[in-house]
Design a protein around this motif. Structure first.
Motif, PDB file in Angstrom:
ATOM      1  N   GLU A 191      -7.501  -5.394 -14.125  1.00 42.72           N
ATOM      2  CA  GLU A 191      -8.195  -5.062 -12.885  1.00 42.72           C
ATOM      3  C   GLU A 191      -7.993  -6.159 -11.849  1.00 42.72           C
ATOM      4  OE1 GLU A 191     -11.987  -2.575 -14.702  1.00 42.72           O
ATOM      5  OE2 GLU A 191     -12.156  -4.757 -14.458  1.00 42.72           O
ATOM      6  N   ARG A 206      -9.755  -2.529  -8.228  1.00 45.69           N
ATOM      7  CA  ARG A 206      -8.919  -1.427  -8.688  1.00 45.69           C
ATOM      8  C   ARG A 206      -8.409  -1.735 -10.086  1.00 45.69           C
ATOM      9  NH1 ARG A 206      -4.486  -1.765  -5.504  1.00 45.69           N
ATOM     10  NH2 ARG A 206      -3.882   0.405  -5.864  1.00 45.69           N
ATOM     11  N   THR A 207      -7.978  -0.690 -10.804  1.00 43.53           N
ATOM     12  CA  THR A 207      -7.557  -0.827 -12.199  1.00 43.53           C
ATOM     13  C   THR A 207      -6.155  -0.277 -12.387  1.00 43.53           C
ATOM     14  OG1 THR A 207      -9.855  -0.573 -12.930  1.00 43.53           O
ATOM     15  CG2 THR A 207      -8.141  -0.265 -14.590  1.00 43.53           C
ATOM     16  N   SER A 259       0.839  -1.204   0.000  1.00 43.43           N
ATOM     17  CA  SER A 259       0.000   0.000   0.000  1.00 43.43           C
ATOM     18  C   SER A 259       0.869   1.246   0.000  1.00 43.43           C
ATOM     19  CB  SER A 259      -0.908   0.018   1.230  1.00 43.43           C
ATOM     20  OG  SER A 259      -1.784  -1.081   1.224  1.00 43.43           O
ATOM     21  N   ARG A 315      -3.338   1.561 -14.394  1.00 45.95           N
ATOM     22  CA  ARG A 315      -3.307   2.629 -15.393  1.00 45.95           C
ATOM     23  C   ARG A 315      -2.413   2.211 -16.553  1.00 45.95           C
ATOM     24  NH1 ARG A 315      -0.950   8.728 -14.301  1.00 45.95           N
ATOM     25  NH2 ARG A 315      -1.532   9.669 -16.318  1.00 45.95           N
ATOM     26  N   GLU A 352      -0.177   1.052  -6.309  1.00 48.10           N
ATOM     27  CA  GLU A 352      -0.658   1.743  -7.489  1.00 48.10           C
ATOM     28  C   GLU A 352       0.159   1.211  -8.659  1.00 48.10           C
ATOM     29  OE1 GLU A 352      -3.116   3.868  -7.745  1.00 48.10           O
ATOM     30  OE2 GLU A 352      -3.543   3.924  -5.586  1.00 48.10           O
ATOM     31  N   LEU A 394      -1.681  -5.050  -7.698  1.00 45.94           N
ATOM     32  CA  LEU A 394      -2.909  -4.362  -7.298  1.00 45.94           C
ATOM     33  C   LEU A 394      -3.486  -4.989  -6.036  1.00 45.94           C
ATOM     34  CD1 LEU A 394      -4.668  -3.920 -10.770  1.00 45.94           C
ATOM     35  CD2 LEU A 394      -3.852  -2.052  -9.307  1.00 45.94           C
ATOM     36  N   GLU A 395      -3.524  -6.312  -5.986  1.00 52.26           N
ATOM     37  CA  GLU A 395      -4.078  -7.001  -4.829  1.00 52.26           C
ATOM     38  C   GLU A 395      -3.255  -6.740  -3.570  1.00 52.26           C
ATOM     39  OE1 GLU A 395      -4.155 -10.995  -6.208  1.00 52.26           O
ATOM     40  OE2 GLU A 395      -6.042 -10.746  -7.318  1.00 52.26           O
TER      41      GLU A 395
END
Length: 257
Positions: A49, A53-54, A8, A56, A35, A30-31
């Motif tokens: 995804e 969350r996705t 995180s 970029r 970011e 992501l998991e």
């Protein structure tokens, strides 16, 4: 993996992160809470995804040094930091050495060795300027340590990539850790191009001691580990992610006598 590693607040770039192994890596990051920015020359048909969350996507040609430097500067400026780079972009078509000529084989080396070098140099400039430095993970291959007929230039590039990572780990310590994931066979949406139909894929899987090809998510889990504080003292290492490797041919030959 996300249960024991928390990324995180970290910012990660995954080259070639729009499909296959790269998408699996991006999802795992992501998991884990990071970011994630993926890059390639063209976007995927579907966004990557995970965990609501996705990732970029930003386009970049990794063979263009100026574009790569601008890309990493942009990521660092917009997110305020850069913590992780996964050099995943690469690959090769089947091409015997006597076919295609030196120029085509050189392009394979450019994509699988020089492009990761270019990306790593650009990322280093952003990582070394902040406390905590960063982590670079090279996606290598067992092809770098065994004969690779039909993909000899790819194997040579992957051998060079592993050595490059070790040198980077020494030169850029203690600010940046650099490691390599040495992959065996991974099941992706393009597996049929290498192994044929489903029966071919299953036959190839039986040559792996664990009895199956890797899932991209499992490669992603290994990346999360190397990027995390759980691997704070690991640098210059090569982690084999190959399901036990390849069963030695002499065992089957002896059994048949």
């Amino acid at each position: 993996m996300a249960a024991i590693t928390d990324l995180s607040g970290r910012v990660a770039v995954v080259t070639g992160g729009t499909r296959g192994v790269g998408a699996g890596v991006a999802r795992a990051l992501l998991e884990a809470g990071a970011e994630v920015v993926t890059c390639a020359r063209r976007p995927a048909d579907q966004p990557v995804e995970a965990a609501g969350r996705t990732a970029r996507f930003l386009p970049v040609d990794l063979r263009d040094g100026d574009a790569v430097a601008a890309f990493f500067a942009r990521v660092s400026a917009e997110y305020g930091r850069l913590d992780v780079l996964v050099n995943n972009a690469g690959g090769t078509p089947y091409r015997p050495l006597r076919e295609g000529g030196a120029a085509r084989h050189s392009r394979v080396v450019e994509l699988n060795l020089l492009a990761p070098l270019t990306a790593s140099l650009a990322a280093c400039e952003q990582m070394r300027s902040r406390p905590g430095g960063g982590s670079i993970v090279m996606i290598g291959s067992v092809s770098g340590s065994r004969p690779s007929p039909g993909s000899a230039a790819y194997g040579a590039a992957k051998a060079g990539l592993e050595n490059l990572a070790r040198s980077m780990a020494v030169e850029w310590a203690p600010d940046i850790r650099v490691n390599t994931l040495v992959l065996g066979m991974v099941r992706t949406e393009l597996s049929h191009l290498h192994y044929g139909d489903e029966r071919g894929i299953e036959a190839v899987a039986r040559t792996v001691p664990l009895g199956r090809l890797a899932d991209p998510a499992e490669v992603g889990d290994a990346c999360v580990f190397l990027a995390s504080e759980r691997a704070a003292y690991i640098s210059g290492a090569s982690l084999l992610v190959h399901g036990g490797g390849e069963r030695p041919a002499f065992l089957d030959a002896a059994a048949g006598d």
